[in-house]
Design a protein around this motif. Sequence first.
Motif, mmCIF file in Angstrom:
data_model
loop_
_atom_site.group_PDB
_atom_site.id
_atom_site.type_symbol
_atom_site.label_atom_id
_atom_site.label_comp_id
_atom_site.label_asym_id
_atom_site.label_seq_id
_atom_site.Cartn_x
_atom_site.Cartn_y
_atom_site.Cartn_z
ATOM 1 N N LEU A 27 -0.249 4.413 -3.269
ATOM 2 C CA LEU A 27 -1.640 4.028 -3.490
ATOM 3 C C LEU A 27 -2.488 4.586 -2.353
ATOM 4 C CD1 LEU A 27 -1.567 0.234 -4.525
ATOM 5 C CD2 LEU A 27 -1.815 2.220 -6.025
ATOM 6 N N CYS A 28 -3.759 4.809 -2.623
ATOM 7 C CA CYS A 28 -4.738 5.124 -1.588
ATOM 8 C C CYS A 28 -5.790 4.033 -1.646
ATOM 9 C CB CYS A 28 -5.357 6.501 -1.825
ATOM 10 S SG CYS A 28 -6.382 7.079 -0.454
ATOM 11 N N LEU A 29 -5.874 3.223 -0.590
ATOM 12 C CA LEU A 29 -6.696 2.015 -0.605
ATOM 13 C C LEU A 29 -7.873 2.115 0.354
ATOM 14 C CD1 LEU A 29 -3.909 -0.745 -0.448
ATOM 15 C CD2 LEU A 29 -5.113 0.053 -2.481
ATOM 16 N N GLY A 30 -8.926 1.366 0.040
ATOM 17 C CA GLY A 30 -10.002 1.123 0.979
ATOM 18 C C GLY A 30 -11.041 2.225 1.060
ATOM 19 N N LYS A 31 -11.893 2.069 2.058
ATOM 20 C CA LYS A 31 -13.009 2.973 2.269
ATOM 21 C C LYS A 31 -12.539 4.304 2.857
ATOM 22 C CE LYS A 31 -17.637 2.925 4.355
ATOM 23 N NZ LYS A 31 -18.574 2.143 5.207
ATOM 24 N N HIS A 32 -13.236 5.353 2.516
ATOM 25 C CA HIS A 32 -13.021 6.707 3.050
ATOM 26 C C HIS A 32 -11.735 7.364 2.555
ATOM 27 C CE1 HIS A 32 -16.513 6.059 5.369
ATOM 28 N NE2 HIS A 32 -15.980 5.432 6.390
ATOM 29 N N GLY A 33 -11.116 6.794 1.522
ATOM 30 C CA GLY A 33 -9.922 7.431 0.962
ATOM 31 C C GLY A 33 -10.255 8.635 0.103
ATOM 32 N N GLY A 34 -11.537 8.823 -0.172
ATOM 33 C CA GLY A 34 -11.967 9.965 -0.977
ATOM 34 C C GLY A 34 -12.431 9.538 -2.349
ATOM 35 N N LYS A 86 -2.531 -9.850 -12.398
ATOM 36 C CA LYS A 86 -2.981 -10.679 -11.277
ATOM 37 C C LYS A 86 -2.187 -10.301 -10.032
ATOM 38 C CE LYS A 86 -4.066 -14.456 -14.438
ATOM 39 N NZ LYS A 86 -5.511 -14.146 -14.458
ATOM 40 N N ILE A 87 -2.905 -10.027 -8.941
ATOM 41 C CA ILE A 87 -2.256 -9.576 -7.707
ATOM 42 C C ILE A 87 -2.722 -10.437 -6.537
ATOM 43 C CG2 ILE A 87 -1.854 -7.633 -6.159
ATOM 44 C CD1 ILE A 87 -2.394 -5.771 -8.492
ATOM 45 N N GLU A 88 -1.773 -10.947 -5.800
ATOM 46 C CA GLU A 88 -2.040 -11.792 -4.629
ATOM 47 C C GLU A 88 -2.507 -10.939 -3.451
ATOM 48 O OE1 GLU A 88 0.483 -14.928 -1.794
ATOM 49 O OE2 GLU A 88 1.507 -13.502 -3.106
ATOM 50 N N ASP A 89 -3.350 -11.497 -2.599
ATOM 51 C CA ASP A 89 -3.742 -10.801 -1.366
ATOM 52 C C ASP A 89 -2.498 -10.466 -0.544
ATOM 53 O OD1 ASP A 89 -6.374 -11.120 -2.082
ATOM 54 O OD2 ASP A 89 -6.729 -12.840 -0.775
ATOM 55 N N GLY A 90 -2.523 -9.291 0.087
ATOM 56 C CA GLY A 90 -1.412 -8.882 0.937
ATOM 57 C C GLY A 90 -1.588 -9.387 2.359
ATOM 58 N N SER A 110 -7.649 -7.654 -4.945
ATOM 59 C CA SER A 110 -8.597 -6.900 -5.775
ATOM 60 C C SER A 110 -8.585 -5.415 -5.429
ATOM 61 C CB SER A 110 -10.012 -7.468 -5.602
ATOM 62 O OG SER A 110 -10.407 -7.433 -4.245
ATOM 63 N N SER A 111 -8.344 -5.078 -4.156
ATOM 64 C CA SER A 111 -8.262 -3.665 -3.761
ATOM 65 C C SER A 111 -7.027 -2.999 -4.362
ATOM 66 C CB SER A 111 -8.222 -3.548 -2.234
ATOM 67 O OG SER A 111 -9.427 -3.994 -1.653
ATOM 68 N N ILE A 112 -5.905 -3.705 -4.326
ATOM 69 C CA ILE A 112 -4.668 -3.171 -4.912
ATOM 70 C C ILE A 112 -4.846 -3.005 -6.422
ATOM 71 C CG2 ILE A 112 -2.197 -3.555 -5.200
ATOM 72 C CD1 ILE A 112 -2.371 -5.411 -2.705
#
Length: 413
Positions: free
Chosen positions: A352-359, A241-245, A191-193
């Motif tokens: 990609l820029c993923l996750g928290k604090h990426g801006g 649809k994207i699988e968890d990494g 879901s993040s990707i």
Amino acid sequence: MTEFMKTYKLKITVLSPIHIGASTDLEPTEYAIYSEKRTSKPDQQKEKTIIICPECGYKNPAGSTYCGACAYDLPRQTISVKKSEPEKKPDSYLYTFTPGQLSDALSPTEKALLLKEANKGELMALQSFFKSKAAAIVKTATKRAIVCREVAKKYEEKFGKVSSKNNDFARFNIEKQISDAVTGLPYIPGSSIKGAIRTALMSARNERVRLNKELYQKANDAEKTLYNYKDQTEDPFKALKIEDGHATESFITSIDTAENVKRNSGKLLDQKGISTYIEVIPPGTVFKSSLLIMQNRSFCEDMSSIQKACNDFYTDILSDQEDQQVHTHGIPADLFNRIRKSNERPRQAFLLCLGKHGGAESKTIDGMRKIRIMQGKDKPARFDNHATTYWFANDGKERLPFGWCVVEFEEVK
């Protein structure tokens, strides 16, 4: 248009620290930080005695009478050479433990003492107990992360001695990276990707359409216009649809300090000395995932349009960060060069820029940004098209921006 499906293998390489939060923090009663002191002292090698020939300079073994190079009659004076290596500082690790692992680690006497401390309800004393027994606990606990020296030092200062004045117990919580419930290994949610790709695709569409942002209060309203659908049941992104990494090999995370600094000055936003500790996926970690596209009338994107949209969107953000962060915040220029090089053509890849604090810029549609800026206590918030601060992961050696990775893809035939 005939509906069809394409599947791609994804290889995700982390380029700067990534944090994708779990629903809970690591609390001080769930872990112990332990410094693995190295028993090896400086390498005390035996003295190597040599005789240097005054005629040709050749280094002869001790006891030589004649020079092995020129046969000169050697003097009896010798020179001693001793080599040693400096002692390395210990590495500190964070170990998590279950109640069962804790029970296995403690003796009956220690269990009784733990119960006594728990009944008192003094959390600082309880955590200090865990620290004092860390050498025993780590034998049954799970090594989860390497801890930067600054965090390890503060942990030692905080829990090395119990103090009635040291009552800020909750402040040593660590923001936990999401991890697999079975293996315990951190992973990157699909879901993040997908969310990062979605933002880039919407920005690409808005580049062509140029919606009036004043007419849209919510991003999903703008998305409905850009992709021409009415409600969530018609969401075209269901076709993606994207699988968890999952990591390609076992690894441990890092515990760093998260620093919030002013964008234009580099000064810490919080001057009160209250630190935020965060668990991150370290650079160099590799994950594998897969992406499936069901192409239909409502979702006409393909891998080519995804690649272009992501590279256009995130390369612009990368350049903006580089302009500010290299000169104002001391971020190594080489980091940005490596990120760009990782995405060089003809490689089939995108940033990609993923996750928290990426801006906030990386989480909002280009051209539609209305970033909420807090003005302080009792002051109304204002809105701008860019954030006024940056977040950095500080491992005690350098600051690094959060979230950057490169995604390589290959179609499954």
